[in-house]
Design a protein around this motif. Structure first.
Motif, PDB file in Angstrom:
ATOM      1  N   PHE A 166     -16.277 -28.749  -2.509  1.00 40.95           N
ATOM      2  CA  PHE A 166     -17.584 -28.381  -3.056  1.00 40.95           C
ATOM      3  C   PHE A 166     -17.649 -28.682  -4.544  1.00 40.95           C
ATOM      4  N   TYR A 167     -16.622 -28.263  -5.286  1.00 46.90           N
ATOM      5  CA  TYR A 167     -16.666 -28.473  -6.732  1.00 46.90           C
ATOM      6  C   TYR A 167     -16.519 -29.953  -7.098  1.00 46.90           C
ATOM      7  N   THR A 168     -15.814 -30.711  -6.277  1.00 45.36           N
ATOM      8  CA  THR A 168     -15.745 -32.152  -6.508  1.00 45.36           C
ATOM      9  C   THR A 168     -17.116 -32.784  -6.288  1.00 45.36           C
ATOM     10  N   ALA A 169     -17.787 -32.372  -5.209  1.00 46.77           N
ATOM     11  CA  ALA A 169     -19.137 -32.883  -4.946  1.00 46.77           C
ATOM     12  C   ALA A 169     -20.092 -32.477  -6.065  1.00 46.77           C
ATOM     13  N   GLU A 170     -19.931 -31.257  -6.580  1.00 44.11           N
ATOM     14  CA  GLU A 170     -20.779 -30.800  -7.683  1.00 44.11           C
ATOM     15  C   GLU A 170     -20.559 -31.679  -8.915  1.00 44.11           C
ATOM     16  N   ALA A 171     -19.296 -31.982  -9.211  1.00 43.55           N
ATOM     17  CA  ALA A 171     -18.991 -32.816 -10.373  1.00 43.55           C
ATOM     18  C   ALA A 171     -19.579 -34.218 -10.220  1.00 43.55           C
ATOM     19  N   MET A 172     -19.732 -34.674  -8.993  1.00 42.80           N
ATOM     20  CA  MET A 172     -20.275 -36.018  -8.750  1.00 42.80           C
ATOM     21  C   MET A 172     -21.777 -36.001  -8.471  1.00 42.80           C
ATOM     22  N   GLY A 173     -22.390 -34.829  -8.586  1.00 37.71           N
ATOM     23  CA  GLY A 173     -23.830 -34.739  -8.363  1.00 37.71           C
ATOM     24  C   GLY A 173     -24.256 -34.919  -6.925  1.00 37.71           C
ATOM     25  N   LEU A 174     -23.408 -34.487  -5.983  1.00 36.92           N
ATOM     26  CA  LEU A 174     -23.678 -34.726  -4.563  1.00 36.92           C
ATOM     27  C   LEU A 174     -24.025 -33.466  -3.764  1.00 36.92           C
ATOM     28  N   GLN A 202      -8.199 -36.570   3.242  1.00 35.93           N
ATOM     29  CA  GLN A 202      -8.793 -37.877   3.526  1.00 35.93           C
ATOM     30  C   GLN A 202     -10.001 -37.743   4.467  1.00 35.93           C
ATOM     31  N   ASP A 203      -9.912 -36.839   5.441  1.00 38.05           N
ATOM     32  CA  ASP A 203     -11.047 -36.612   6.348  1.00 38.05           C
ATOM     33  C   ASP A 203     -12.250 -36.087   5.577  1.00 38.05           C
ATOM     34  N   ILE A 204     -11.984 -35.126   4.691  1.00 41.24           N
ATOM     35  CA  ILE A 204     -13.067 -34.539   3.904  1.00 41.24           C
ATOM     36  C   ILE A 204     -13.662 -35.590   2.962  1.00 41.24           C
ATOM     37  N   TYR A 208     -17.675 -37.310   2.494  1.00 37.40           N
ATOM     38  CA  TYR A 208     -18.452 -37.509   1.270  1.00 37.40           C
ATOM     39  C   TYR A 208     -18.667 -38.987   0.977  1.00 37.40           C
ATOM     40  N   GLY A 209     -17.771 -39.844   1.493  1.00 42.85           N
ATOM     41  CA  GLY A 209     -17.966 -41.281   1.352  1.00 42.85           C
ATOM     42  C   GLY A 209     -19.240 -41.750   2.024  1.00 42.85           C
ATOM     43  N   LYS A 210     -19.663 -41.049   3.078  1.00 41.28           N
ATOM     44  CA  LYS A 210     -20.908 -41.406   3.768  1.00 41.28           C
ATOM     45  C   LYS A 210     -22.134 -41.038   2.947  1.00 41.28           C
ATOM     46  N   HIS A 211     -21.933 -40.256   1.891  1.00 40.68           N
ATOM     47  CA  HIS A 211     -23.062 -39.797   1.073  1.00 40.68           C
ATOM     48  C   HIS A 211     -22.984 -40.310  -0.364  1.00 40.68           C
ATOM     49  N   ALA A 213     -20.042 -41.150  -2.276  1.00 43.03           N
ATOM     50  CA  ALA A 213     -18.814 -40.999  -3.072  1.00 43.03           C
ATOM     51  C   ALA A 213     -17.808 -42.087  -2.711  1.00 43.03           C
ATOM     52  N   ASP A 214     -16.950 -42.401  -3.670  1.00 45.28           N
ATOM     53  CA  ASP A 214     -15.804 -43.258  -3.378  1.00 45.28           C
ATOM     54  C   ASP A 214     -14.713 -42.366  -2.784  1.00 45.28           C
ATOM     55  N   PRO A 215     -14.314 -42.572  -1.523  1.00 39.71           N
ATOM     56  CA  PRO A 215     -13.369 -41.650  -0.870  1.00 39.71           C
ATOM     57  C   PRO A 215     -12.061 -41.461  -1.627  1.00 39.71           C
ATOM     58  N   LYS A 216     -11.504 -42.535  -2.182  1.00 41.07           N
ATOM     59  CA  LYS A 216     -10.237 -42.401  -2.898  1.00 41.07           C
ATOM     60  C   LYS A 216     -10.407 -41.576  -4.175  1.00 41.07           C
ATOM     61  N   GLN A 217     -11.478 -41.859  -4.889  1.00 38.28           N
ATOM     62  CA  GLN A 217     -11.737 -41.081  -6.109  1.00 38.28           C
ATOM     63  C   GLN A 217     -12.005 -39.626  -5.766  1.00 38.28           C
ATOM     64  N   PHE A 218     -12.718 -39.408  -4.679  1.00 32.08           N
ATOM     65  CA  PHE A 218     -13.040 -38.044  -4.271  1.00 32.08           C
ATOM     66  C   PHE A 218     -11.750 -37.280  -3.959  1.00 32.08           C
ATOM     67  N   ALA A 219     -10.849 -37.897  -3.185  1.00 32.16           N
ATOM     68  CA  ALA A 219      -9.599 -37.240  -2.782  1.00 32.16           C
ATOM     69  C   ALA A 219      -8.742 -36.911  -3.996  1.00 32.16           C
ATOM     70  N   SER A 220      -8.663 -37.810  -4.938  1.00 29.99           N
ATOM     71  CA  SER A 220      -7.833 -37.542  -6.119  1.00 29.99           C
ATOM     72  C   SER A 220      -8.457 -36.477  -7.013  1.00 29.99           C
ATOM     73  N   THR A 221      -9.780 -36.456  -7.089  1.00 32.82           N
ATOM     74  CA  THR A 221     -10.466 -35.461  -7.927  1.00 32.82           C
ATOM     75  C   THR A 221     -10.296 -34.056  -7.355  1.00 32.82           C
ATOM     76  N   MET A 222     -10.204 -33.938  -6.046  1.00 34.99           N
ATOM     77  CA  MET A 222     -10.051 -32.620  -5.422  1.00 34.99           C
ATOM     78  C   MET A 222      -8.823 -31.864  -5.943  1.00 34.99           C
ATOM     79  N   SER A 223      -7.787 -32.579  -6.318  1.00 34.99           N
ATOM     80  CA  SER A 223      -6.554 -31.936  -6.790  1.00 34.99           C
ATOM     81  C   SER A 223      -6.415 -31.970  -8.307  1.00 34.99           C
ATOM     82  N   SER A 224      -7.508 -32.270  -9.001  1.00 32.62           N
ATOM     83  CA  SER A 224      -7.443 -32.396 -10.457  1.00 32.62           C
ATOM     84  C   SER A 224      -7.400 -31.030 -11.135  1.00 32.62           C
TER      85      SER A 224
END
Length: 281
Positions: A166-174, A202-204, A208-211, A213-224
């Motif tokens: 959720f917070y990753t999506a928020e940071a990306m405006g999604l 990766q599933d999650i 978000y990649g369908k909406h 987001a870049d899936p790889k960037q999203f996955a790495s940001t989740m653990s930031s």
């Protein structure tokens, strides 16, 4: 687990409200079958002279009785007018049953002159999925001086994964694009597991990649570090607010909304918002 029991009880809120029985009137007492139910024998008619005497006595007693009644009415105070009841006025809230006042409660973010409403939620929570259509329509009608904020619950495991998402999506405006869609994917389409298993990062990210987001960037940001800081803050707020499950509504960090159904929760929230607005003026 305790949080699952809490979630189950919240899921049953609408059912509990529907199953409550209204008090029924007590049945009329049946007629007695005993001797008291038998007709009393007719009294013997009085003799003619006795009847006349009784009539004369009754007539002579009527005049002073009527005078006394007139004087009593003259001395009686004028009736007090009953104030009209406003049918639109909400019932007074009762602390303990309608809401809990949070000791040393604080808002999630600086109020900036606004009344804060926080929904503590979890994407994997079935009750939150049921609540979402109601809260979406309700928050769309909130006045400009009310700020609505989603705060994800951190109950461990897959709950924490989706809080980070959720917070990753928020940071990306999604969030506006994906909030309802995530509930749809977990609880209706079942393309994600939610509490039925544990989705990988990766599933999650693929969702978000369908909406956009870049899936790889999203996955790495989740653990930031930035996302960890946000989830820690969310966890502290939920603990400070004394929530026992989701969905939970918190007004200005001061009031934890209770209620008998999801609709009732929103009605109580409206009254608490009005209370906070009045206190701020």
């Amino acid at each position: 687990m305790n949080h699952r029991l809490a979630l189950l009880s919240l899921l049953l809120l609408p059912l509990m409200a529907c199953s409550r029985q209204e008090p029924t009137a007590e049945p009329a007492a049946p007629a007695s079958d005993g001797p008291a139910a038998e007709a009393a024998p007719a009294a013997e008619a009085p003799a003619a002279d006795e009847a006349v005497a009784e009539t004369d006595t009754a007539d002579s007693a009527e005049a002073p009785a009527a005078t006394d009644d007139v004087e009593a009415e003259a001395d009686a105070p004028a009736p007090v007018p009953v104030p009209a009841v406003d049918p639109n006025a909400g019932a007074a809230l009762v602390e303990g049953s309608d809401y809990i006042e949070i000791r040393n409660g604080q808002p999630f973010a600086p109020r900036d002159g606004k009344v804060e409403v926080v929904e503590i939620f979890g994407y994997v929570c079935p009750s939150c999925a049921q609540f979402q259509p109601l809260v979406r329509a309700w928050k769309a009608k909130l006045p400009a001086d009310v700020r609505f904020t989603y705060v994800p619950a951190m109950f461990g495991g897959t709950w924490d994964d989706y809080a980070r998402a959720f917070y990753t999506a928020e940071a990306m405006g999604l969030v506006d694009k994906t909030h309802d869609a995530m509930y749809q994917a977990i609880h209706i389409d079942r393309t994600l597991k939610g509490e039925r298993g544990r989705d990988s990062v990766q599933d999650i990210a693929a969702f978000y990649g369908k909406h956009g987001a870049d899936p790889k960037q999203f996955a790495s940001t989740m653990s930031s570090f930035a996302i960890n800081a946000k989830t820690n803050r969310a966890k502290q707020f939920a603990m400070r607010s004394q929530i026992s499950g989701t969905p939970s509504l918190v007004i200005d960090g001061k009031y934890l909304v209770k209620g008998t159904s999801y609709q009732n929760m929103l009605e109580i929230a409206d009254q608490l918002i009005a209370r906070e607005r009045a206190a701020g003026q």
